[in-house]
Design an enzyme around this catalytic site. Structure first.
Site, PDB file in Angstrom:
ATOM      1  N   GLU A 166      37.479  41.900  33.190  1.00 44.78           N
ATOM      2  CA  GLU A 166      37.886  40.758  32.295  1.00 44.78           C
ATOM      3  C   GLU A 166      36.873  39.913  31.800  1.00 44.78           C
ATOM      4  O   GLU A 166      36.959  38.939  31.783  1.00 44.78           O
ATOM      5  CB  GLU A 166      39.170  40.203  32.872  1.00 44.78           C
ATOM      6  CG  GLU A 166      40.179  41.174  33.300  1.00 44.78           C
ATOM      7  CD  GLU A 166      41.530  40.411  33.581  1.00 44.78           C
ATOM      8  OE1 GLU A 166      41.345  39.235  34.080  1.00 44.78           O
ATOM      9  OE2 GLU A 166      42.828  40.854  33.661  1.00 44.78           O
ATOM     10  N   GLU A 181      45.444  47.311  35.449  1.00 48.65           N
ATOM     11  CA  GLU A 181      46.139  46.219  36.473  1.00 48.65           C
ATOM     12  C   GLU A 181      47.681  45.858  36.008  1.00 48.65           C
ATOM     13  O   GLU A 181      47.759  45.640  34.692  1.00 48.65           O
ATOM     14  CB  GLU A 181      45.488  45.022  36.758  1.00 48.65           C
ATOM     15  CG  GLU A 181      44.042  45.060  37.320  1.00 48.65           C
ATOM     16  CD  GLU A 181      43.483  43.778  37.414  1.00 48.65           C
ATOM     17  OE1 GLU A 181      44.179  42.726  37.249  1.00 48.65           O
ATOM     18  OE2 GLU A 181      42.100  43.714  37.504  1.00 48.65           O
TER      19      GLU A 181
END
Length: 485
Positions: A121, A266
């Site tokens: 991220e 995720e």
């Protein structure tokens, strides 16, 4: 000739079924930010017992990768964000990283590494652009290093990105596009992924939306179909995951990459640390998602099977709680490999999860507040603050599993957390004249006072607790000063 055609056709069918099986296989994120990690061999056995076909790692931990050898579990190995700069500026650094963390494990340990996750991220808005200029060059260099190592076809690169890299101007999926401030960076990456036949990896968290906004419709987070649907030009969206996922699909399509494969890196729901982070919601969310995965159901824009990794496998009591106390409670298993709730992954004949086998625990004793100590004792406040700063008190507070405790219970919980994390050494229950060791379990209702598992010393990631760590000596000296005072 006819027999050859039949045999060849049968081979194609079997090959197709095999590929579909791989795509539909569910993966798990395996993090090791914990004070007492389970032995890697135990975790791999647990993955296999529960039918997980894929594992996603956040770094290239040697022991974890070695344990995955010959397991046939498909592995995505991670490169932390703090390594992006060196890999972006040095091809030699990228080649060395690939040689040590990919080639060696494939060739020597027979690890089925299929992806390298470059960063985690890195474009998150809260990073304020820290990794904007290093992510793409690092991605290029790692890919070039894989090709040089003759692994370019076997191992693909990707960048796990948060869903905040795209948004919708209309509030509907069809209005999706990449964020204006990073649009050019995203197109660079997406184009590169497309050219190298690599997937786009995205992390989607309906829980975070619920946590961030009290106005978020709770039912829209789940897969039951009870929410008021979002109508996007006749396409109905009954849950946030579908809408968020398809906002990405529209963003890709709008920029000329509509066929780029997508991996959900995720996806999960925490069980503690917030009023909406509980066992009931987590079981409901994850079972709803697993039912869809096992059924091969996708989203309106991508109706085929979803390639996804549950977040996460095991709770991590050493994770940063800056985003929220829930960060340490994403696991479908507790710290000791015990299942939290029934969950049918669709991978075994069981409707429940199989626990970790052979786990060893410390002695059944706890550190608690002395019964004779009054709550206004001046040593209590600094002792609790110290314990919670170095241990884990995220299960305390409103709406949590230990929210039912009274003041004495809260203090005891803090003391015991510190005591267990430090392997029950005598010094860890020496809070100045206010603590004592008991063999009577102080657990109450939904609040469990844990007994720690035996420490794992097998690798560099093993943690020993504050008292046993050199880096903790300064902090532990504070406790000694408090004792003297």
């Amino acid at each position: 000739m006819g027999r050859f055609k039949v045999a060849f056709g049968l081979l194609l069918v079997l090959k197709f079924c095999f590929l579909v099986g791989l795509v539909r296989g569910i993966g798990a994120n395996w993090g090791i930010q914990t004070s007492h990690p389970l032995p890697p061999e135990t975790v791999v056995r647990m993955l296999k017992d529960n039918g997980f076909q894929k594992a996603k790692l956040f770094d290239a931990d040697y022991d974890s990768l070695k344990a995955l050898g010959k397991s046939q579990i498909e592995v995505m190995v991670g490169i932390p964000n703090d390594m992006l700069a060196s890999l972006a500026t040095s091809m030699k650094a990228a080649e060395k990283w690939v040689a040590q963390n990919v080639s060696r494990h494939i060739n020597t340990n027979s690890v089925n590494i299929r992806y390298v996750a470059v960063g985690n991220e890195p474009f998150l808005e809260t990073y304020n652009g820290t990794f904007l200029t290093t992510t793409f060059p690092a991605l290029q260099n790692v890919q070039a290093a894989l090709i040089k190592a003759n692994l370019g076809n076997q191992v693909k690169v990707t960048v796990p990105l948060n869903a905040d890299v795209y948004a919708s101007s209309s509030g509907l999926p069809s209005g999706g596009d990449f964020r204006a401030d990073i649009h050019d960076y995203m197109i660079q990456i997406v184009k590169f992924l497309s050219m190298s036949t690599s997937p786009f990896t995205v992390n989607i968290y309906p829980f975070i939306s619920l946590y961030s906004s009290p106005d978020f419709p709770v039912e829209y987070a789940f897969f039951d179909g009870n929410a008021t649907p979002l109508n996007d030009g006749g396409t109905m969206y009954y849950n946030m995951f579908d809408a968020n996922h398809d906002t990405l699909v529209w963003a890709l399509q709008k920029n000329g990459f509509g066929n780029l494969p997508i991996i959900v890196g995720e996806m999960g729901w925490p069980t503690d640390g917030d009023q909406n982070a509980n066992l009931r919601y987590a079981q409901r969310f994850n079972q709803g998602f697993m039912t869809r995965i096992s059924g091969g159901k996708g989203t309106p824009m991508r109706p085929g099977p979803i390639d996804a990794y549950l977040f996460s496998l095991i709770d991590e009591d050493a994770k940063s709680i800056q985003p929220g106390n829930f960060e340490r409670h994403w696991g479908i298993f507790y710290y000791d490999g015990t299942p939290k709730y029934p969950l049918n992954l669709g991978t075994t004949n069981s409707t429940s999860l199989y626990l970790a086998r052979g786990v060893q625990y410390l002695e059944k004793k706890w550190c608690v507040l002395k019964p004779s100590v009054k709550l206004d004792d001046p040593q209590i406040a600094p002792s609790v603050s110290y314990a919670c700063a170095l241990a884990d008190c995220t299960e305390l507070g409103y709406g949590t599993s230990c929210g039912n405790l009274d003041a004495r219970g809260n203090i005891s919980y803090a003391f015991n957390s510190y005591y267990q994390i430090n392997n029950q050494v005598e010094k860890a229950c020496k809070f100045p004249n206010v603590s004592t060791v008991t063999k009577e379990d102080p657990s109450s209702g939904s609040c469990k006072f844990n007994i720690m598992i035996e420490p794992y010393y097998g690798g560099a990631q093993g943690r020993l607790g504050c008292i046993d760590r050199t880096l903790g000596l300064v902090a532990c000296a504070i406790l000694l000063l408090l004792t003297v005072l």
